[in-house]
Design a protein around this motif. Structure first.
Motif: not given
Length: 280
Positions: A1-19
Motif C-alpha cells: 500500500m502506498p504511503t504519503d512519505f512527504l506528508q503533503l497530501a491534502g495541503k496547499t502550497v503557493l508557488v510564486a514565479g511560474v514562467a
C-alpha cells in the motif's frame, strides 16, 4: 500500500514565479501535485496566466502578481487570504522562484554586460527589488495565511562567491536572498515555527538562463565539472525544494541545500586541467 512519505497530501502550497514548463517553479508544482498537494500558482502577467492555466488545467488557481509593484503584492496576499478563508486551510508552504536581472539597462544593448564595477544603480536596485526584496514582501504579506509550521523555500544558486563575469550583479543579489532567508527565519521564530530555506542548484537548462550572456558556454563547463559529467536537471532541483517544503525536513531551517552534482569539489579534474594546459 502506498504511503504519503512527504506528508503533503491534502495541503496547499503557493508557488510564486511560474514562467513556463521549463522553469524550476513548474517542476516543483508538478511534484507537489503528484504528492496530492494543492498548488496555487502565482505568475507575473495575464498573458503568462493564460499559458500556465493551459498547462495546469482549468480547475487550477492561477493568480497574477508582478512583484515589482507593491499594490500587486498586496492584492496577491489578499487573494490568498480569501482562498484560505474559503477553504478553511492555511498555506503549508511558499515557493519563491522569482528572479529577474535588468541586464539590458546596463549598457543599452541586449545581451551586453559591462564589468561589475560599472553596474548602474537603476539596474542593480530594480533587480534587487524583484529578485530579493519580493521574498521579504511576500513573507510579510502572507504571514497570517501561513500555517504555524509552514515551510518557505527560495531558489538560489550553488555559489555566490565565485565571480562568474557573465552572471554579473545577479550573484550579489542571490547572496542577499540567502541572507534574507536567515533573517526571516529568525524574525518569524518570534511568533511561529515557519521555516525558511533555500535550494541552491548548479547551472540549469531553463528559459530564464537562456537570457544570460554566455550562459551556454558556462553550462557546458559546469556539466564537465560535475563528478558525474552530467549537468544538474531541473527536476533534481525541484525534488530538493519539495523535500524542504515537506514535514520530512522539519529539522532544517535557515539552510541552503546545494544541488550541484558535486561540481564545487571537482574544478581540478584531470581532464579539465589537461584541456587548459594543452590549449596553452
Amino acid at each position: 500500500m502506498p504511503t504519503d512519505f512527504l506528508q503533503l497530501a491534502g495541503k496547499t502550497v503557493l508557488v510564486a514565479g511560474v514562467a513556463n514548463k521549463k522553469s524550476v517553479a513548474w517542476h516543483i508544482a508538478r511534484l507537489l501535485t503528484e504528492a496530492d498537494c494543492r498548488v496555487i500558482y502565482s505568475v507575473r502577467s495575464e498573458a503568462r496566466r493564460e499559458q500556465i492555466q493551459k498547462l495546469a488545467g482549468p480547475d487550477a488557481t492561477v493568480l497574477v502578481c508582478d512583484v515589482e509593484h507593491d499594490e500587486e503584492v498586496e492584492r496577491l496576499c489578499a487573494e490568498v487570504a480569501a482562498d484560505c478563508e474559503r477553504t478553511g486551510q492555511r498555506l503549508a508552504g511558499l515557493v519563491h522562484s522569482i528572479a529577474f536581472a535588468d541586464y539590458d539597462s546596463v549598457d543599452g544593448e541586449k545581451g551586453g554586460l559591462k564589468p561589475f564595477h560599472e553596474t548602474t544603480k537603476r539596474a542593480f536596485l530594480r533587480t534587487f527589488s524583484i529578485s530579493c526584496y519580493s521574498l521579504v514582501a511576500l513573507a510579510n504579506g502572507l504571514k497570517d495565511s501561513l500555517a504555524d509550521d509552514a515551510s518557505v523555500v527560495a531558489i538560489s544558486i550553488s555559489t555566490t562567491e565565485m565571480a562568474s563575469e557573465n552572471y554579473g550583479y545577479m550573484a550579489p543579489i542571490k547572496a542577499a536572498l540567502d541572507s534574507s532567508l536567515v533573517f526571516l527565519a529568525k524574525s518569524f521564530s518570534q511568533f511561529s515555527r515557519v521555516r525558511f530555506n533555500g535550494v541552491a542548484p548548479g547551472l540549469l537548462k531553463t528559459s530564464a538562463s537562456a537570457g544570460i550572456p554566455g550562459y551556454v558556454d558556462s553550462y557546458l563547463f559546469a556539466e564537465k565539472a560535475t563528478l558525474r559529467e552530467e549537468a544538474v536537471k531541473t527536476e533534481e532541483a525541484a525534488a530538493a525544494a519539495v523535500f524542504l517544503l515537506s514535514p520530512r525536513s522539519s529539522g532544517m531551517n535557515a539552510q541552503r541545500l546545494v544541488v550541484d552534482a558535486g561540481m564545487r569539489t571537482n574544478y581540478f579534474d584531470a581532464d579539465i586541467v589537461r584541456a587548459v594546459v594543452d590549449r596553452g
